[in-house]
Design an enzyme around this catalytic site. Sequence first.
Site, PDB file in Angstrom:
ATOM      1  N   ASP A  43       0.721  -1.305  -0.028  1.00 53.95           N
ATOM      2  CA  ASP A  43      -0.123  -0.103   0.171  1.00 53.95           C
ATOM      3  C   ASP A  43       0.853   1.138  -0.078  1.00 53.95           C
ATOM      4  OD1 ASP A  43      -2.332   1.240   0.035  1.00 53.95           O
ATOM      5  OD2 ASP A  43      -3.128   1.074   2.143  1.00 53.95           O
ATOM      6  N   ASP A  46      -3.850   2.807  -5.510  1.00 50.61           N
ATOM      7  CA  ASP A  46      -1.950   2.852  -4.877  1.00 50.61           C
ATOM      8  C   ASP A  46      -1.870   1.458  -3.947  1.00 50.61           C
ATOM      9  OD1 ASP A  46      -4.743   2.881  -3.022  1.00 50.61           O
ATOM     10  OD2 ASP A  46      -4.136   4.558  -1.819  1.00 50.61           O
ATOM     11  N   GLU A  47      -2.697   0.339  -4.153  1.00 52.35           N
ATOM     12  CA  GLU A  47      -2.151  -0.982  -3.343  1.00 52.35           C
ATOM     13  C   GLU A  47      -2.624  -1.821  -4.257  1.00 52.35           C
ATOM     14  OE1 GLU A  47      -4.827  -1.850  -0.301  1.00 52.35           O
ATOM     15  OE2 GLU A  47      -6.927  -0.337  -1.335  1.00 52.35           O
TER      16      GLU A  47
END
Length: 386
Positions: free
Chosen positions: A12, A105-106
């Site tokens: 993350d 974003d992960e």
Amino acid sequence: MTAGERRIAHFDLDTFFVSVERKHDRRLNGVPVIVGGGTRGVVASCSYEARVFGVRSGMSMRQARVLCPDAIVVSGDHELYSKESRLVTQVIADSAPLYEKASIDEFYMDVSGMGTYCSSARKFLTELKGKIHQHTGLPITYALASNKLVSKVATNEVKPNGKAEIFFGEEKSYLAPLRVEKMPGIGEKTSLVLKDWGIKTIKLLSETPVEILTHKFGKAGSDMSRKANGIDESPVIPFSEQKSISTEATYDNDTIDVQFLRGQLIRMTEKISFELRQQAKLTGCVTVKIKYADFTTVTKQCSIGYTASDDVLISTAKDLFDRLYDRRILVRLVGIRYSDLVAGHPQISLFEQTQETVRLYQTLDEIRKKFGAGAVMRAIGVEKKK
């Protein structure tokens, strides 16, 4: 493969929007930063320095400015964030044997079978963490566990720029002392209900009879019980840029009515944008398709910042159509496709919209869920007989 043999990592990016802004403006390092828009907008992201003052994502900008008046406010650039996300994705794609892009974003990675006692997996993940930072300049945190649930929770616990490993058999004991709101899927309303029952920790949730939870929450209650006990069999779904959602319309009578065609395109765009949001996904690429009366088919596509916003997608679709429709002859078919899909919610567009706009779109989607995707739409998109 048993749970003990599974090794799932969760990566993350730390305060992603803020980190991207700091990458491009070093003056933002070490000071409170809020990514959001205007006084009527909402906070899309904030730095850890701003969180100390109580600022949180989704909070009104007005409230955030009161809590942290010295924060530097950045309006945000979702095109830039999407570009940086793709850079990280490419680094992972070049290294990871099996990965899932869970949002902008992960990422999840299945590193099962990389070595006895996970020594090889640990080495690989540590090196990948360094490689991502080296190639993109962005800080990232990861955690390794036997399933996606525990690895995600652990990642959030060791941020920023951290790493963790939860061994098989320790899932339940690791989760036990954490507050119930730390559990993915338990939102503010659910956590308030649980706390009213005296259930403040995941340990107490795990000890609550599943019958009580299902009676109150339905299937979500049984899922909650399993998660509280550290159980999660969900697989890592291989990421593919080819995933898409599309629709098209073939007309009984070929037409050259540009206003009608634009209206049809808007109607279709709204329809699949709603489907996109219902699937909790964002698109990074829009393609418009035209088939002329002589059966010649042409397409034009455009990469965009990840979004599920009607406004952005309609504007993109109209621009593509205007650039594509250059023959001025009868049209037989018009279609639109969204590709480069990732899981996520419209938070990435929060800095472009006021709270009133966000609530308006939520209300419109509620109407569509109840009465169908075509229950409400822009006037120009209403289909007319030709």
